[in-house]
Enzyme design. Structure first.
Site, PDB file in Angstrom:
ATOM      1  N   CYS A  49       0.953  -1.217  -0.064  1.00 38.37           N
ATOM      2  CA  CYS A  49       0.152   0.117  -0.041  1.00 38.37           C
ATOM      3  C   CYS A  49       0.862   1.238  -0.015  1.00 38.37           C
ATOM      4  O   CYS A  49       1.508   1.432   0.830  1.00 38.37           O
ATOM      5  CB  CYS A  49      -0.887  -0.081   1.159  1.00 38.37           C
ATOM      6  SG  CYS A  49      -1.623   1.592   1.490  1.00 38.37           S
ATOM      7  N   CYS A  52       0.550   3.286   3.270  1.00 35.47           N
ATOM      8  CA  CYS A  52       0.571   2.828   4.637  1.00 35.47           C
ATOM      9  C   CYS A  52       2.268   3.691   5.163  1.00 35.47           C
ATOM     10  O   CYS A  52       3.026   3.826   4.239  1.00 35.47           O
ATOM     11  CB  CYS A  52       0.924   1.342   4.627  1.00 35.47           C
ATOM     12  SG  CYS A  52      -0.503   0.552   5.060  1.00 35.47           S
ATOM     13  N   HIS A 111      -4.022   0.413   8.218  1.00 30.36           N
ATOM     14  CA  HIS A 111      -4.666   0.129   6.906  1.00 30.36           C
ATOM     15  C   HIS A 111      -6.088  -0.462   6.876  1.00 30.36           C
ATOM     16  O   HIS A 111      -6.748  -0.531   5.680  1.00 30.36           O
ATOM     17  CB  HIS A 111      -3.612  -0.639   6.216  1.00 30.36           C
ATOM     18  CG  HIS A 111      -4.098  -0.969   4.665  1.00 30.36           C
ATOM     19  ND1 HIS A 111      -3.672  -0.327   3.536  1.00 30.36           N
ATOM     20  CD2 HIS A 111      -4.595  -2.095   4.093  1.00 30.36           C
ATOM     21  CE1 HIS A 111      -4.046  -0.774   2.714  1.00 30.36           C
ATOM     22  NE2 HIS A 111      -4.651  -1.809   2.891  1.00 30.36           N
ATOM     23  N   ASN A 151     -13.448   9.826  -1.189  1.00 34.46           N
ATOM     24  CA  ASN A 151     -14.148   8.907  -1.884  1.00 34.46           C
ATOM     25  C   ASN A 151     -13.798   7.518  -1.159  1.00 34.46           C
ATOM     26  O   ASN A 151     -12.735   7.084  -1.007  1.00 34.46           O
ATOM     27  CB  ASN A 151     -13.391   8.854  -3.304  1.00 34.46           C
ATOM     28  CG  ASN A 151     -13.889   9.968  -4.319  1.00 34.46           C
ATOM     29  OD1 ASN A 151     -15.127  10.309  -3.889  1.00 34.46           O
ATOM     30  ND2 ASN A 151     -13.252  10.270  -5.330  1.00 34.46           N
ATOM     31  N   SER A 159      -9.105   3.895  -5.329  1.00 38.26           N
ATOM     32  CA  SER A 159      -8.005   3.054  -6.020  1.00 38.26           C
ATOM     33  C   SER A 159      -7.432   2.281  -4.938  1.00 38.26           C
ATOM     34  O   SER A 159      -6.813   1.305  -4.990  1.00 38.26           O
ATOM     35  CB  SER A 159      -7.048   3.767  -6.799  1.00 38.26           C
ATOM     36  OG  SER A 159      -6.864   4.800  -6.155  1.00 38.26           O
ATOM     37  N   HIS A 162      -6.871   2.073   2.095  1.00 42.98           N
ATOM     38  CA  HIS A 162      -6.518   2.642   3.244  1.00 42.98           C
ATOM     39  C   HIS A 162      -7.142   4.052   3.377  1.00 42.98           C
ATOM     40  O   HIS A 162      -7.760   4.929   2.603  1.00 42.98           O
ATOM     41  CB  HIS A 162      -4.904   3.172   2.787  1.00 42.98           C
ATOM     42  CG  HIS A 162      -4.318   3.537   4.153  1.00 42.98           C
ATOM     43  ND1 HIS A 162      -3.136   2.792   4.758  1.00 42.98           N
ATOM     44  CD2 HIS A 162      -4.109   4.614   4.786  1.00 42.98           C
ATOM     45  CE1 HIS A 162      -2.877   3.523   5.647  1.00 42.98           C
ATOM     46  NE2 HIS A 162      -3.286   4.612   5.902  1.00 42.98           N
ATOM     47  N   HIS A 164      -8.364   7.560   3.898  1.00 50.25           N
ATOM     48  CA  HIS A 164      -7.617   8.629   3.345  1.00 50.25           C
ATOM     49  C   HIS A 164      -8.753   9.482   2.619  1.00 50.25           C
ATOM     50  O   HIS A 164      -9.715   8.708   2.179  1.00 50.25           O
ATOM     51  CB  HIS A 164      -6.484   8.309   2.388  1.00 50.25           C
ATOM     52  CG  HIS A 164      -6.982   7.878   1.058  1.00 50.25           C
ATOM     53  ND1 HIS A 164      -7.454   6.685   0.855  1.00 50.25           N
ATOM     54  CD2 HIS A 164      -7.000   8.460  -0.095  1.00 50.25           C
ATOM     55  CE1 HIS A 164      -7.599   6.452  -0.572  1.00 50.25           C
ATOM     56  NE2 HIS A 164      -7.270   7.547  -1.186  1.00 50.25           N
ATOM     57  N   GLN A 166      -8.940  13.727   0.275  1.00 47.37           N
ATOM     58  CA  GLN A 166      -8.033  14.430  -0.645  1.00 47.37           C
ATOM     59  C   GLN A 166      -8.615  15.865  -0.363  1.00 47.37           C
ATOM     60  O   GLN A 166      -9.701  16.307   0.080  1.00 47.37           O
ATOM     61  CB  GLN A 166      -8.626  13.927  -1.997  1.00 47.37           C
ATOM     62  CG  GLN A 166      -8.184  12.935  -2.347  1.00 47.37           C
ATOM     63  CD  GLN A 166      -8.308  12.583  -3.891  1.00 47.37           C
ATOM     64  OE1 GLN A 166      -7.857  13.371  -4.632  1.00 47.37           O
ATOM     65  NE2 GLN A 166      -9.168  11.594  -4.179  1.00 47.37           N
TER      66      GLN A 166
HETATM   67 ZN   LIG Z   1      -2.253   1.176   3.838  1.00 50.52          ZN
END
Ligand SMILES: [Zn+2]
Length: 344
Positions: A49, A52, A111, A151, A159, A162, A164, A166
C-alpha cells in the site's frame, strides 16, 4: 407540511435546482446490475500500500513512520501549482488556465480501518488536520477555493482502501461552490439570516428527516436529497468554514461523523461506499457572511450492498430522480444502531 405519496418535485434552495421524487416506484422488481461486496479483512499494515507508514509511493518518496494523520502532495495531481491566469477566446470556445494543488490526507496509519471504525479521538485528529490545511492553503494568494473530500469504496472509484481523503485547492471557485455562494448570499442579503440556519430550524421542528444530533451538529437527510441515503451534517451555530470550529465543535463534529458512518455500515452490513465532501466559503477574500458550513455524504447504494443507483437516462438529460423519499430513508437510518455491526 403535507407529505406526498404521488410523484412530485422538490426544490433545493442551495443550488436552485429540482429533484423528481417517485415514491410509488420502490416496489418495482430489480433485474439490473448488482455489485460485488468487498468484505476482506485487511491487515493493519499492507507492504504493497502506497499510503501505509514507511512504504514507498509511486513517485519514489517514502512515507514517514506516521502515527496519527499524514498529509502529502498528490504525486499525480489534477492541478499544477503556479500563478498563471491565461485566458483565450475564439468565437464560442473559451479556455482559462487553472492552477492549484492536490493533497492526500491519510486518516490513520492503520490500513484495516475506515472512518466508522476509527475512534472519536482519531477522527478529531482528522478534523484538526482539515483545519490546519484549510488555514495554510487559504494563505496562498492565488488559491480561491479549498475542496476537502473523501471517496470511499471501489464503487466510487477509490483506488486504495487505506483510510484517506483528498484536498483540491484551486485558483477559481468551482461550480457547486459558486452556486451555493450565490444562493446563500442572496438569502442573507434579503433576510440578514443564514439560509441553512433557517432550514435547520424548520427541520428540527418537523423532525421527520433528522437522523441524529449532538450539542453542536445535526445530521439529516435534506428535503431535496438526490441520492437514496444522502445526508448532510449542519452545525447549529452559523459559521463559514472549518477553521471557525471551536475545540469543542471539533470533537462534536468527529462524533457525528462517527455516528452517521457507523449507521451507513450497519444499513446493509457492509463497508458502505460514498463520496463525502465539505462545503464551505471560498478563499477568495470576499465577505461570505451568508455561507453556512455543511458536510455532505452522497452514497450510491440503493436497496442492498449490491444494488447501486445509476444516474442515467432521464437524470442525465432532464434532472435527478429518486424513488424512496427522504423521510423513508431518514427513518431507516435513524432506527439503526450506533454500534458498528462488526463489534456487535
Ligand atoms: Zn495502507
Amino acid at each position: 407540511m403535507k407529505t406526498f405519496d404521488k410523484p412530485h418535485k422538490r426544490y433545493n434552495p442551495l443550488t436552485d435546482e429540482w429533484v423528481l421524487v417517485s415514491p410509488h416506484r420502490t416496489k418495482r422488481p430489480w433485474q439490473g446490475k448488482t455489485e460485488e461486496v468487498e468484505e476482506t479483512r485487511r491487515p493493519a499494515h499492507d507492504p504493497s500500500c502506497y499510503l501505509c507508514a514507511g512504504n514507498e509511493r509511486m513517485g519514489g518518496q517514502h512515507n514517514p513512520m506516521y502515527e496519527s494523520t499524514f498529509v502529502f502532495q498528490n504525486d499525480f495531481a489534477a492541478l499544477l501549482e503556479g500563478d498563471g491566469n491565461t485566458e483565450s477566446t475564439k468565437g464560442l470556445l473559451r479556455t482559462r488556465e487553472e492552477t492549484g494543488l492536490c493533497k492526500v490526507i491519510c486518516f490513520s496509519p492503520d490500513h484495516s480501518l475506515t472512518m466508522p471504525e476509527m475512534t472519536i479521538a482519531g477522527l478529531t485528529e482528522v478534523v484538526k488536520v482539515w483545519k490546519r490545511e484549510f488555514e495554510a492553503l487559504e494563505r496562498v494568494s492565488y488559491i480561491k477555493n479549498v475542496q476537502i473530500f473523501e471517496n470511499k469504496g471501489s464503487i466510487m472509484g477509490c483506488s486504495n482502501p487505506h483510510p484517506h481523503g483528498q484536498i483540491w485547492a484551486q485558483s477559481s471557485v468551482p461550480n457547486e461552490i459558486a452556486k451555493k455562494t450565490e444562493t446563500q448570499r442572496a438569502y442573507f442579503t434579503k433576510y440578514q439570516r443564514s439560509l441553512l440556519g433557517d432550514y435547520l430550524h424548520q427541520e428540527l421542528e418537523d423532525g421527520s428527516r433528522i437522523i441524529c444530533r449532538n450539542e453542536h451538529f445535526v445530521c439529516l437527510i435534506p428535503f431535496w436529497a438526490v441520492w437514496p441515503y444522502e445526508t448532510m451534517i449542519i452545525p447549529t451555530r452559523h459559521f463559514q468554514a472549518v477553521t471557525d470550529m471551536t475545540t469543542e465543535e471539533e470533537v462534536a463534529f468527529a462524533e457525528i461523523l462517527s455516528k452517521i458512518t457507523i449507521r451507513y455500515d450497519n444499513l446493509f452490513k457492509c463497508s458502505f461506499p460514498y463520496s463525502a465532501g465539505m462545503q464551505q466559503r471560498p478563499t477568495d477574500d470576499k465577505p461570505h457572511e451568508g455561507w453556512h458550513f455543511h458536510y455532505s455524504f452522497y452514497p450510491p447504494l440503493l436497496r442492498s450492498a449490491t444494488v447501486k443507483k445509476f444516474m442515467v437516462g432521464y437524470e442525465m438529460f432532464a434532472n435527478p430522480q429518486r424513488d424512496i423519499t427522504a423521510e423513508q430513508a431518514a427513518e431507516t437510518l435513524r432506527l439503526l444502531s450506533e454500534k458498528h455491526y462488526k463489534n456487535g
